[in-house]
Design a protein around this motif. Structure first.
Motif, PDB file in Angstrom:
ATOM      1  N   GLY A 127       0.799  -1.120  -0.027  1.00  0.00           N
ATOM      2  CA  GLY A 127       0.218   0.098  -0.034  1.00  0.00           C
ATOM      3  C   GLY A 127       0.735   0.984   0.042  1.00  0.00           C
ATOM      4  O   GLY A 127       1.869   1.360  -0.598  1.00  0.00           O
ATOM      5  N   ASP A 128       0.462   2.172   0.575  1.00  0.00           N
ATOM      6  CA  ASP A 128       0.989   3.471   0.607  1.00  0.00           C
ATOM      7  C   ASP A 128       2.457   3.425   1.121  1.00  0.00           C
ATOM      8  O   ASP A 128       3.417   4.442   0.616  1.00  0.00           O
ATOM      9  N   GLU A 129       2.915   2.806   2.120  1.00  0.00           N
ATOM     10  CA  GLU A 129       4.317   2.639   2.670  1.00  0.00           C
ATOM     11  C   GLU A 129       5.352   2.148   1.691  1.00  0.00           C
ATOM     12  O   GLU A 129       6.088   3.107   1.304  1.00  0.00           O
ATOM     13  N   ALA A 130       4.949   0.955   1.072  1.00  0.00           N
ATOM     14  CA  ALA A 130       5.804   0.565   0.198  1.00  0.00           C
ATOM     15  C   ALA A 130       5.749   1.411  -1.143  1.00  0.00           C
ATOM     16  O   ALA A 130       7.041   1.886  -1.779  1.00  0.00           O
ATOM     17  N   TYR A 131       4.747   1.940  -1.523  1.00  0.00           N
ATOM     18  CA  TYR A 131       4.403   2.596  -2.895  1.00  0.00           C
ATOM     19  C   TYR A 131       5.431   4.126  -2.617  1.00  0.00           C
ATOM     20  O   TYR A 131       6.203   4.208  -3.796  1.00  0.00           O
TER      21      TYR A 131
ATOM     22  N   GLY B 257       5.212  -2.303  -8.110  1.00  0.00           N
ATOM     23  CA  GLY B 257       5.105  -2.038  -9.538  1.00  0.00           C
ATOM     24  C   GLY B 257       4.586  -0.735  -9.905  1.00  0.00           C
ATOM     25  O   GLY B 257       4.882   0.017 -10.890  1.00  0.00           O
ATOM     26  N   ARG B 258       3.492  -0.498  -9.175  1.00  0.00           N
ATOM     27  CA  ARG B 258       2.703   0.694  -9.398  1.00  0.00           C
ATOM     28  C   ARG B 258       3.592   1.946  -9.276  1.00  0.00           C
ATOM     29  O   ARG B 258       3.393   2.771  -9.914  1.00  0.00           O
ATOM     30  N   ALA B 259       4.419   2.023  -8.320  1.00  0.00           N
ATOM     31  CA  ALA B 259       5.191   3.294  -7.997  1.00  0.00           C
ATOM     32  C   ALA B 259       6.277   3.244  -9.231  1.00  0.00           C
ATOM     33  O   ALA B 259       6.398   4.420  -9.641  1.00  0.00           O
TER      34      ALA B 259
ATOM     35  N   ARG C  14      16.345   9.922   4.876  1.00  0.00           N
ATOM     36  CA  ARG C  14      17.174   8.572   5.171  1.00  0.00           C
ATOM     37  C   ARG C  14      17.419   7.918   3.845  1.00  0.00           C
ATOM     38  O   ARG C  14      18.661   7.522   3.629  1.00  0.00           O
ATOM     39  N   ILE C  15      16.483   7.843   2.867  1.00  0.00           N
ATOM     40  CA  ILE C  15      16.739   7.417   1.869  1.00  0.00           C
ATOM     41  C   ILE C  15      17.825   8.096   0.866  1.00  0.00           C
ATOM     42  O   ILE C  15      18.778   7.471   0.271  1.00  0.00           O
ATOM     43  N   ILE C  16      17.917   9.433   0.958  1.00  0.00           N
ATOM     44  CA  ILE C  16      18.826  10.373   0.486  1.00  0.00           C
ATOM     45  C   ILE C  16      20.135   9.881   1.184  1.00  0.00           C
ATOM     46  O   ILE C  16      21.265   9.912   0.162  1.00  0.00           O
ATOM     47  N   GLU C  17      20.197   9.992   2.244  1.00  0.00           N
ATOM     48  CA  GLU C  17      21.340   9.848   2.984  1.00  0.00           C
ATOM     49  C   GLU C  17      22.103   8.521   2.699  1.00  0.00           C
ATOM     50  O   GLU C  17      23.280   8.485   2.475  1.00  0.00           O
ATOM     51  N   ASN C  18      21.242   7.526   2.465  1.00  0.00           N
ATOM     52  CA  ASN C  18      21.781   6.285   2.294  1.00  0.00           C
ATOM     53  C   ASN C  18      22.345   5.928   0.822  1.00  0.00           C
ATOM     54  O   ASN C  18      23.258   5.213   0.492  1.00  0.00           O
ATOM     55  N   GLY C  19      22.063   6.824  -0.022  1.00  0.00           N
ATOM     56  CA  GLY C  19      22.467   6.864  -1.406  1.00  0.00           C
ATOM     57  C   GLY C  19      23.818   8.089  -1.726  1.00  0.00           C
ATOM     58  O   GLY C  19      24.363   7.801  -2.583  1.00  0.00           O
ATOM     59  N   ASP C  20      23.729   8.634  -0.459  1.00  0.00           N
ATOM     60  CA  ASP C  20      25.087   9.837  -0.523  1.00  0.00           C
ATOM     61  C   ASP C  20      26.247   9.182   0.321  1.00  0.00           C
ATOM     62  O   ASP C  20      26.796   9.673   1.110  1.00  0.00           O
ATOM     63  N   VAL C  21      26.963   8.392  -0.804  1.00  0.00           N
ATOM     64  CA  VAL C  21      27.997   7.687   0.060  1.00  0.00           C
ATOM     65  C   VAL C  21      29.339   7.689  -1.096  1.00  0.00           C
ATOM     66  O   VAL C  21      30.076   6.718  -1.262  1.00  0.00           O
TER      67      VAL C  21
ATOM     68  N   ALA D 290       7.744   4.753  -0.488  1.00  0.00           N
ATOM     69  CA  ALA D 290       9.282   4.461  -0.408  1.00  0.00           C
ATOM     70  C   ALA D 290       9.945   4.519  -1.705  1.00  0.00           C
ATOM     71  O   ALA D 290      10.991   5.027  -2.024  1.00  0.00           O
ATOM     72  N   VAL D 291       9.266   3.643  -2.651  1.00  0.00           N
ATOM     73  CA  VAL D 291       9.821   3.392  -3.933  1.00  0.00           C
ATOM     74  C   VAL D 291      10.015   4.684  -4.827  1.00  0.00           C
ATOM     75  O   VAL D 291      10.859   4.975  -5.622  1.00  0.00           O
ATOM     76  N   LEU D 292       8.725   5.391  -4.653  1.00  0.00           N
ATOM     77  CA  LEU D 292       8.423   6.639  -5.591  1.00  0.00           C
ATOM     78  C   LEU D 292       9.533   7.481  -5.139  1.00  0.00           C
ATOM     79  O   LEU D 292      10.335   8.384  -6.070  1.00  0.00           O
ATOM     80  N   LEU D 293       9.855   7.673  -3.905  1.00  0.00           N
ATOM     81  CA  LEU D 293      10.922   8.739  -3.246  1.00  0.00           C
ATOM     82  C   LEU D 293      12.312   8.173  -3.882  1.00  0.00           C
ATOM     83  O   LEU D 293      13.128   8.975  -3.895  1.00  0.00           O
ATOM     84  N   ALA D 294      12.648   6.758  -3.526  1.00  0.00           N
ATOM     85  CA  ALA D 294      13.757   6.342  -3.988  1.00  0.00           C
ATOM     86  C   ALA D 294      14.267   6.726  -5.583  1.00  0.00           C
ATOM     87  O   ALA D 294      15.094   7.231  -5.811  1.00  0.00           O
ATOM     88  N   LEU D 295      13.080   6.464  -6.193  1.00  0.00           N
ATOM     89  CA  LEU D 295      13.284   6.676  -7.668  1.00  0.00           C
ATOM     90  C   LEU D 295      13.621   8.126  -8.012  1.00  0.00           C
ATOM     91  O   LEU D 295      14.267   8.761  -8.611  1.00  0.00           O
ATOM     92  N   LYS D 296      12.949   9.023  -7.391  1.00  0.00           N
ATOM     93  CA  LYS D 296      13.025  10.463  -7.583  1.00  0.00           C
ATOM     94  C   LYS D 296      14.351  11.042  -7.049  1.00  0.00           C
ATOM     95  O   LYS D 296      14.720  11.768  -7.694  1.00  0.00           O
ATOM     96  N   ASN D 297      14.733  10.484  -6.127  1.00  0.00           N
ATOM     97  CA  ASN D 297      16.068  10.729  -5.689  1.00  0.00           C
ATOM     98  C   ASN D 297      17.432  10.073  -6.347  1.00  0.00           C
ATOM     99  O   ASN D 297      18.536  10.003  -5.706  1.00  0.00           O
TER     100      ASN D 297
END
Length: 276
Positions: free
Chosen positions: A29-33, A60-62, A246-253, A35-42
């Motif tokens: 539902g919203d949580e997974a959707y 898949g929807r995200a 945190r998604i942004i921070e985890n990818g800023d390495v 998270a994926v949308l935010l990750a792809l955006k970033n």
């Protein structure tokens, strides 16, 4: 180039982004959707899900709603751990594609060598059956790479001895303090790429004073040190978060841990009771 755009190359030539977003425990539902949308955006281009997570549909929807072309995103899913038959694996894979809403997968894994409810059970025959179904889909172009998860060397040897295709990937729990050297050494010998799930040790490494001290030295977060450590080990970490910062921070390495600090991190011992 940002590290989120960098890739490793699997034994069959398929490129896999160096960092992926893990979605284990991200509720359907919203949580997974989100998270994926935010990750792809970033900037993330590698998303890891599984039948067992029950969030394939949301993932898949995200991906579709992101507006990013499907071929630019690396998507992994996994065969549920209890499915150990040829026909069962074929049916489950078709259901995964349907839930995700895609006509192919970038990577499909056998989630575990045994059912989670019967850990340690010998399922050698069933793993070979499931693998043969995956080989068929791979040869048909429905999966770009196939692999295993949580497999020890003896589980992998069973696959190698009884099937045609060497797994391209073994996705294992791997983080500072957890010794996976035997499995990693075996996989390196067979040219099987290692993905590292739970790179933060299910969160408990964030409280580790030794890692915190290393993080201060580099002016980075403890999580960033944990993720960078695994990158420097030549693996693909799969940090999981549902929070954008945190998604942004985890990818800023995009930094380097010095050899002496890597050696120090190697000396840290994990608490296996926390891992179980």
């Amino acid at each position: 180039m940002n590290i989120l755009q960098e890739t490793y190359t699997l034994s069959n030539g398929v490129k896999i982004p160096k960092i992926g977003l893990g979605t284990w425990q991200s509720k359907p539902g919203d949580e997974a959707y989100n998270a994926v949308l935010l990750a792809l955006k970033n900037g993330y281009r590698h998303i890891d899900t599984a039948e067992g997570y029950q969030n394939e549909e949301s993932v898949g929807r995200a991906v579709r709603d992101s507006g990013i072309p499907r071929e630019e995103i690396f998507i992994t899913s996994k065969l549920e751990s209890h499915i150990k038959t040829y026909e069962g694996a074929k049916k489950a894979f078709e259901e995964t594609l349907e839930k995700l809403g895609f006509d192919y997968l970038d990577l499909f894994l056998i989630h575990a060598p045994w059912p989670w409810s019967e850990m340690g059970k010998n399922c050698d025959e069933g793993n070979v059956e499931a693998w043969k179904a995956m080989e068929e889909f791979y040869k048909a172009g429905k999966i770009r790479a196939i692999g295993v998860s949580n497999f020890d060397p003896n589980h992998i040897k069973n696959i190698l001895d009884n099937t045609d295709i060497v797994p391209h990937v073994n996705q294992i729990g791997y983080f500072i303090g957890l010794d996976q050297s035997k499995t990693i050494e075996y996989c390196n010998q067979k040219n099987i790429f290692i993905e590292a799930y739970s790179p933060l040790g299910i969160g408990y490494l964030l409280d580790n004073k030794d890692i915190q001290n290393v993080a201060k030295k580099y002016n980075k977060s403890t999580a960033q040190i944990c993720i960078r450590y695994l990158l420097q080990k030549g693996t693909a970490p799969l940090p999981k978060s549902t929070h954008e910062h945190r998604i942004i921070e985890n990818g800023d390495v995009d930094f380097e841990i010095a050899a002496d600090d890597m050696a120090f991190l190697d000396t840290i011992k994990g608490d296996p009771r926390r891992w179980e």
